[in-house]
Design a protein around this motif. Sequence first.
Motif, PDB file in Angstrom:
ATOM      1  N   THR A  14     -54.510 -75.803 -61.864  1.00 40.57           N
ATOM      2  CA  THR A  14     -52.752 -75.438 -61.845  1.00 40.57           C
ATOM      3  C   THR A  14     -52.406 -75.449 -60.290  1.00 40.57           C
ATOM      4  O   THR A  14     -51.527 -74.803 -59.805  1.00 40.57           O
ATOM      5  N   ILE A  15     -52.914 -76.400 -59.717  1.00 39.58           N
ATOM      6  CA  ILE A  15     -52.680 -76.715 -58.241  1.00 39.58           C
ATOM      7  C   ILE A  15     -51.181 -76.534 -57.880  1.00 39.58           C
ATOM      8  O   ILE A  15     -50.632 -76.164 -56.955  1.00 39.58           O
ATOM      9  N   TRP A  16     -50.356 -77.355 -58.561  1.00 49.01           N
ATOM     10  CA  TRP A  16     -48.818 -77.655 -58.406  1.00 49.01           C
ATOM     11  C   TRP A  16     -48.099 -76.215 -58.583  1.00 49.01           C
ATOM     12  O   TRP A  16     -47.553 -75.945 -57.685  1.00 49.01           O
ATOM     13  N   GLN A  17     -48.670 -75.269 -59.523  1.00 52.18           N
ATOM     14  CA  GLN A  17     -48.021 -74.236 -59.848  1.00 52.18           C
ATOM     15  C   GLN A  17     -48.435 -73.410 -58.462  1.00 52.18           C
ATOM     16  O   GLN A  17     -47.558 -72.547 -57.945  1.00 52.18           O
ATOM     17  N   SER A  18     -49.614 -73.423 -58.301  1.00 52.06           N
ATOM     18  CA  SER A  18     -50.252 -72.521 -56.997  1.00 52.06           C
ATOM     19  C   SER A  18     -49.780 -72.805 -55.686  1.00 52.06           C
ATOM     20  O   SER A  18     -49.230 -71.985 -54.969  1.00 52.06           O
ATOM     21  N   LEU A  19     -49.148 -74.120 -55.647  1.00 53.73           N
ATOM     22  CA  LEU A  19     -48.500 -74.560 -54.330  1.00 53.73           C
ATOM     23  C   LEU A  19     -47.136 -74.344 -54.215  1.00 53.73           C
ATOM     24  O   LEU A  19     -46.376 -73.766 -53.308  1.00 53.73           O
ATOM     25  N   VAL A  20     -46.384 -74.798 -55.535  1.00 52.11           N
ATOM     26  CA  VAL A  20     -44.959 -74.696 -55.518  1.00 52.11           C
ATOM     27  C   VAL A  20     -44.052 -73.312 -55.821  1.00 52.11           C
ATOM     28  O   VAL A  20     -43.260 -73.210 -54.826  1.00 52.11           O
ATOM     29  N   THR A  21     -44.966 -72.356 -56.344  1.00 51.25           N
ATOM     30  CA  THR A  21     -44.485 -71.227 -56.575  1.00 51.25           C
ATOM     31  C   THR A  21     -44.245 -70.447 -55.289  1.00 51.25           C
ATOM     32  O   THR A  21     -43.138 -70.064 -54.907  1.00 51.25           O
ATOM     33  N   PRO A  22     -45.249 -70.534 -54.166  1.00 55.45           N
ATOM     34  CA  PRO A  22     -45.009 -69.532 -53.079  1.00 55.45           C
ATOM     35  C   PRO A  22     -43.724 -70.572 -51.983  1.00 55.45           C
ATOM     36  O   PRO A  22     -42.999 -69.710 -51.690  1.00 55.45           O
ATOM     37  N   VAL A  23     -43.927 -71.836 -52.224  1.00 56.30           N
ATOM     38  CA  VAL A  23     -42.836 -72.390 -51.252  1.00 56.30           C
ATOM     39  C   VAL A  23     -41.617 -72.101 -51.845  1.00 56.30           C
ATOM     40  O   VAL A  23     -40.737 -71.532 -51.196  1.00 56.30           O
ATOM     41  N   VAL A  24     -41.276 -72.142 -53.215  1.00 55.63           N
ATOM     42  CA  VAL A  24     -39.898 -71.660 -53.728  1.00 55.63           C
ATOM     43  C   VAL A  24     -39.516 -70.444 -53.411  1.00 55.63           C
ATOM     44  O   VAL A  24     -38.496 -70.489 -52.965  1.00 55.63           O
ATOM     45  N   THR A  25     -40.459 -69.441 -53.924  1.00 58.83           N
ATOM     46  CA  THR A  25     -40.134 -67.973 -53.468  1.00 58.83           C
ATOM     47  C   THR A  25     -39.580 -67.803 -51.865  1.00 58.83           C
ATOM     48  O   THR A  25     -38.666 -67.111 -51.548  1.00 58.83           O
ATOM     49  N   THR A  26     -40.669 -68.459 -51.237  1.00 59.96           N
ATOM     50  CA  THR A  26     -40.336 -68.220 -49.652  1.00 59.96           C
ATOM     51  C   THR A  26     -38.981 -68.610 -49.362  1.00 59.96           C
ATOM     52  O   THR A  26     -38.316 -68.061 -48.808  1.00 59.96           O
ATOM     53  N   ALA A  27     -38.620 -69.947 -49.766  1.00 60.19           N
ATOM     54  CA  ALA A  27     -37.273 -70.676 -49.376  1.00 60.19           C
ATOM     55  C   ALA A  27     -36.273 -69.512 -49.911  1.00 60.19           C
ATOM     56  O   ALA A  27     -35.356 -69.309 -49.316  1.00 60.19           O
TER      57      ALA A  27
END
Lengths: 313, 256
Positions: free
Chosen positions: B23-36
């Motif tokens: 679930t690499i995309w979920q794992s990467l995209v989620t923190p980026v979106v949350t932080t943003a």
Amino acid sequence: MQPILSVRGVSKTYASGHRALKTVDLEIAKGEIFALLGPNGAGKTTLISIICGIVTPSSGTITVDGHDAIAEPRAARMKIGLVPQELSVDMFETVLATTRYSRRLFGRAGHDAYIDEVLRDLSLWDKRNSKIMELSGGMKRRVLIAKALAHEPDILFLDEPTAGVDVSLRRDMWKLVKRLREKGTTIILTTHYIEEAEEMADRVGVINKGELLLVEDKAALMKKLGKREMDIALVEPMATIPAELDEWHLTLTDEGERLRYTFDAQAERTGIPSLLRKLGELGIAFKDLDTSKSSLEDIFVDLVERRDEEQAA
Amino acid sequence: MKGFNHHGVWAIYRFEMARALRTIWQSLVTPVVTTALYFVVFGGAIGSRMQALDGVSYGSFIVPGLILMGTLQLSISNASLGIYFPKFTGTIYELLSAPVSAMEIVVGFVGAAATKSVVLGLITLITAMIFVDVPIAHPLVMLAMLVLTSIAFCLAGFIIGIWAKGFEQLSFIPSLIITPLTFLGGAFYTINMLPEPWRTVSLFNPIVYLISGFRWSFFGKGDVSIEVSLIALAVFLAVCLGVVGWIFRTGWRLKN
């Protein structure tokens, strides 16, 4: 010969107070196929789980090829492969990945050629890149066997290998067991199917209510407890058995069409010739004779009942 | 057990990492979106109207707390699921019967979980750097604290995973204990801003010390001294290690 597995004084009482195993002693010779036979809840899985290190025994020692399972668990466990009863698999993994994982988990360096061979042997090769959740129950069972064999164990435990498995897979399983035996693998299987023990095992241990009732060569067990039956198909149906035939303790079956004689196949005198002579003297005509061996099932039922009676007495 | 089953530890580590890579995309995209999102709301909208804290602009000020918050949550949830799932599906039989010691199992599981947490922390940091200026006064201390905090909370997550008897228990501790403690632990403010008695009450929140120490590694200033923060981290780490050791010695919730 030194046994490859020796179980001494092993017992288990669960925290709930349930006494799953009374004191069990058992020795398994290298290269043999041993069947642990007993009804559900007899303690088969508990015994296997203790030997494999999943359940802690309340007492006793286990030695695997000279290694104490508690003092030297690593050496002991590397020699054992376990195929559990439940289809517990990692649904999201591929067949190949999970089998390679098992090999490494058991402390061995990767050996792809060997893993490939195991998968081919188990007819899993075509499915090697499939996720396990896409497989049927029978195929999942094969995956569990592949995982258990991945680290080249000397002893393989099969806990109810054919429970809920179709006939063709059951045949394959029997073939696999024979092939493994030829390679020198020691196999211990549990089953409540007597035909399975009869088909595969060299020795049979009968377990009930946490107690190992007996351990015997399968042939010796059959001999020792085997009864034979002879059915005599009569020409004329019979209402009652003549008193002259009392000494053979016959029973009438099929509404008087058949006489059944039960005898001990191992006895010096079976009583058959004299019975047949007597029938001739009495003028009782018969058209067919049929003898049958009692199955392990009869033996087992007999044994368990006898034990229960003794306990009741 | 004698020796070290490095094949086994490596197998567990890779298995756990593979779980995340699926679930690499979920794992990467989620923190980026949350932080943003946090930066848009706290950094841009609210932060622009706030004065600098300890001489640091508010947008930069929240970066360490934000990193740590994500790391703590992921550490707990990921490490607890990692060990709970085999218990739930029954595949734990293989781990229990394998020639791997308790320590090796922990190294494999917690090592993988901590790796993911550290990676998440670094992704959050890099995302933050896009939005605001983030000076890092003591990069080595920052990295060491990130790694040690990840390990400590992954150990805690591992304990929760063994303790849990159902999925609801798995989410209970992260959402009802860790998240509130992080929010109240000074992720978005310095506890010096709090009136008494809340300032003193806050000192009983262990996460205050972690965030304070982590913030010190960025800005050279914290709510408490860096030594106190490091001691708190060491104590927490030691307690978690002790509990894990006890679990494997007794087989608690693992073996009958």
